[in-house]
Design a protein around this motif. Structure first.
Motif, PDB file in Angstrom:
ATOM      1  N   ASP A 211      -4.115  10.676   5.633  1.00  0.00           N
ATOM      2  CA  ASP A 211      -5.167  10.759   6.554  1.00  0.00           C
ATOM      3  C   ASP A 211      -6.014   9.661   6.692  1.00  0.00           C
ATOM      4  N   ASN A 212      -6.525   9.094   5.484  1.00  0.00           N
ATOM      5  CA  ASN A 212      -7.176   7.666   5.719  1.00  0.00           C
ATOM      6  C   ASN A 212      -6.411   6.685   6.077  1.00  0.00           C
ATOM      7  N   CYS A 213      -5.174   6.733   5.707  1.00  0.00           N
ATOM      8  CA  CYS A 213      -4.406   5.641   6.339  1.00  0.00           C
ATOM      9  C   CYS A 213      -4.219   5.570   7.726  1.00  0.00           C
ATOM     10  N   SER A 214      -4.048   6.775   8.402  1.00  0.00           N
ATOM     11  CA  SER A 214      -4.037   6.822   9.730  1.00  0.00           C
ATOM     12  C   SER A 214      -5.282   6.357  10.593  1.00  0.00           C
TER      13      SER A 214
ATOM     14  N   CYS B 235       1.006  -1.449  -0.072  1.00  0.00           N
ATOM     15  CA  CYS B 235      -0.043   0.176  -0.131  1.00  0.00           C
ATOM     16  C   CYS B 235       0.779   1.200  -0.130  1.00  0.00           C
ATOM     17  N   SER B 236       0.815   2.114  -0.931  1.00  0.00           N
ATOM     18  CA  SER B 236       1.469   3.112  -1.184  1.00  0.00           C
ATOM     19  C   SER B 236       0.732   4.329  -0.631  1.00  0.00           C
ATOM     20  N   VAL B 237       1.301   5.136   0.386  1.00  0.00           N
ATOM     21  CA  VAL B 237       0.702   6.174   1.134  1.00  0.00           C
ATOM     22  C   VAL B 237       1.194   7.557   0.794  1.00  0.00           C
TER      23      VAL B 237
ATOM     24  N   ARG C 178      -8.574   1.436  12.442  1.00  0.00           N
ATOM     25  CA  ARG C 178      -9.896   0.757  12.103  1.00  0.00           C
ATOM     26  C   ARG C 178      -9.919  -0.645  11.865  1.00  0.00           C
ATOM     27  N   ASN C 179      -9.017  -0.856  10.943  1.00  0.00           N
ATOM     28  CA  ASN C 179      -8.611  -2.267  10.461  1.00  0.00           C
ATOM     29  C   ASN C 179      -7.371  -2.479  10.121  1.00  0.00           C
ATOM     30  N   PRO C 180      -6.409  -2.883  11.143  1.00  0.00           N
ATOM     31  CA  PRO C 180      -4.944  -2.823  10.851  1.00  0.00           C
ATOM     32  C   PRO C 180      -4.364  -4.016   9.970  1.00  0.00           C
ATOM     33  N   ARG C 181      -5.455  -5.020  10.188  1.00  0.00           N
ATOM     34  CA  ARG C 181      -4.917  -6.407   9.530  1.00  0.00           C
ATOM     35  C   ARG C 181      -5.137  -6.454   7.860  1.00  0.00           C
ATOM     36  N   GLN C 182      -5.796  -5.020   7.421  1.00  0.00           N
ATOM     37  CA  GLN C 182      -5.692  -5.213   5.981  1.00  0.00           C
ATOM     38  C   GLN C 182      -4.554  -4.756   5.243  1.00  0.00           C
ATOM     39  N   PHE C 183      -3.479  -4.342   6.014  1.00  0.00           N
ATOM     40  CA  PHE C 183      -2.163  -3.961   5.578  1.00  0.00           C
ATOM     41  C   PHE C 183      -0.911  -5.183   5.887  1.00  0.00           C
ATOM     42  N   ASP C 184      -0.165  -4.887   4.537  1.00  0.00           N
ATOM     43  CA  ASP C 184       1.023  -5.961   4.648  1.00  0.00           C
ATOM     44  C   ASP C 184       2.292  -4.970   4.807  1.00  0.00           C
ATOM     45  N   VAL C 185       2.595  -4.474   3.677  1.00  0.00           N
ATOM     46  CA  VAL C 185       3.557  -3.466   3.507  1.00  0.00           C
ATOM     47  C   VAL C 185       3.002  -2.446   3.174  1.00  0.00           C
TER      48      VAL C 185
END
Ligand code: IPM
Ligand code: MG
Length: 361
Positions: free
Chosen positions: A225-228, A189-191, A233-240
């Motif tokens: 802002d959405n990433c923070s 996920c590129s932020v 809210r749902n941290p499991r959606q992230f890998d890198v």
């Protein structure tokens, strides 16, 4: 007997306490693998300001450049806060990153089952979280010019920092993101803040281009802002997660609290030269608890484990350290920051000793 030269820079506050424990652990593990870590200790940050008048001396920079890896504690504290920005303790850290060419900072945030209740978030939200923030480390808002504070004719002042990235800078950090994602859950996920900031509009375009070389990695984009928000809210959606310097600084502190304490998170700073790398906990010098012996050395111990893996290809030794930390937590040992009812409260040195014991020492 293999030998590696490690520049050891404990720094300020709790730095010397936590680095001391990590060094003991490294040496103990080294013995098991016929490897000697030759530690050359030196002053950095506020400690160096007190002794030499500047946060990073040429000698210490040379030591870092000439060693196989750097282990750093933390820098800074209220004592030096009044100093000019150019000679603050934090400058040492920034200069080391820049001079060593360490443009990628890897900050893993992994939940230990044992610590699920130590987090301020609900167990069902954080269970199974295992993410990695790849923070760009030598560009962006931290280093861009123009920067500074100037006096205006009307007597007021004007402060400026610049968020700037070039295509090659984005390409190389994107590649690190894709490469590590490839070895993990294959999701990147590129932020950015491409809806507002032009420099991150370029960031997004370049990341998409680099992504064409990695069809096996699922690429997504998210505004910072959405990433923070998504992180809690749902941290499991992230890998890198791969992101700009300042965004990464902020998001990695946030990610650390998923794991219960910032005292748990290690980091590795790497560049394109495999012989240059720096390992440090992501937390600061914690002046409020310095010298009390209660700091959590785990982030630094895990940073040493990352050093063995990334700099010295000692994967097995690195896993041994991680396993020992897990078992120490399972046995109920806790420093103050992760203390829970019914567990055994230990000091910094006792935590180090518990890890050593798990390693058979
Ligand atoms: C970090 C720290 C540093 C940074 C400070 C101490 C300069 O917050 O490593 O995250 O901002 O990069
Ligand atoms: Mg930070």
């Amino acid at each position: 007997m293999k030998r590696f030269n490690v520049a050891v820079l404990p720094g300020d506050g709790i730095g010397p306490e936590i680095v001391g424990e990590a060094l003991k652990v490294m040496k103990a593990v080294g013995k098991k693998f016929s490897t000697e870590f030759v530690a050359a200790e030196a002053l950095v940050g506020g400690a160096s300001i007190d002794a030499y008048g500047k946060p990073l001396t040429d000698e210490v920079l040379k030591l870092a450049l000439g060693s196989d890896a750097v282990l750093l504690g933390a820098v800074g504290g209220p004592k030096w806060e009044g100093l000019d920005y150019s000679i603050r303790p934090e400058r040492a850290l920034l200069a080391l990153r820049k001079e060593l060419g360490l443009f990628a900072n890897l900050r893993p945030a992994k939940i230990y089952d044992e610590l699920i209740d130590a987090s301020t978030l609900k167990p069902e939200v954080i269970e199974g979280v295992d993410l990695l923030v790849v923070r760009e480390l030598t560009g962006g808002l931290y280093f861009g010019t123009p920067k500074g504070v100037e006096k205006l004719p009307d007597g007021t002042e004007r402060g400026v920092n610049t968020m700037v990235y070039t295509t090659p800078e984005i390409e190389r950090i994107a590649r690190v993101g894709f490469e590590v994602a490839r070895k993990r859950g294959k999701k990147l996920c590129s932020v950015d803040k491409a809806n507002v900031l032009e420099t991150t509009e370029l960031w997004r375009k370049v990341v998409i281009n680099v992504g064409k070389e990695y069809p096996d990695v699922e690429l997504s984009h998210m505004y910072v802002d959405n990433c923070s928000m998504q992180l809690i809210r749902n941290p499991r959606q992230f890998d890198v997660i791969v992101t700009e310097n300042t965004f990464g600084d902020i998001l990695s502190d946030e990610a650390s609290m998923l794991t219960g304490s910032i005292g748990m998170l290690p980091s590795a700073s790497i560049g394109s030269d495999k012989n240059r790398a720096m390992y440090e906990p992501i937390h600061g010098s914690a002046p409020d608890i310095a010298g009390k012996g209660i700091a959590n050395p785990i982030a630094t111990i895990l940073s040493a484990a990352m050093m063995l893996k990334y700099s010295f290809d000692m994967n097995e030794a690195s896993d041994l350290i991680e396993g020992a930390v897990e078992r120490v937590l399972a046995r109920g040992f806790r420093t103050a920051d992760i203390m829970q009812p019914g567990k055994t409260r230990v000091s910094c040195v006792e935590m180090g000793a518990a890890v050593l014991k798990e390693l058979g020492n």
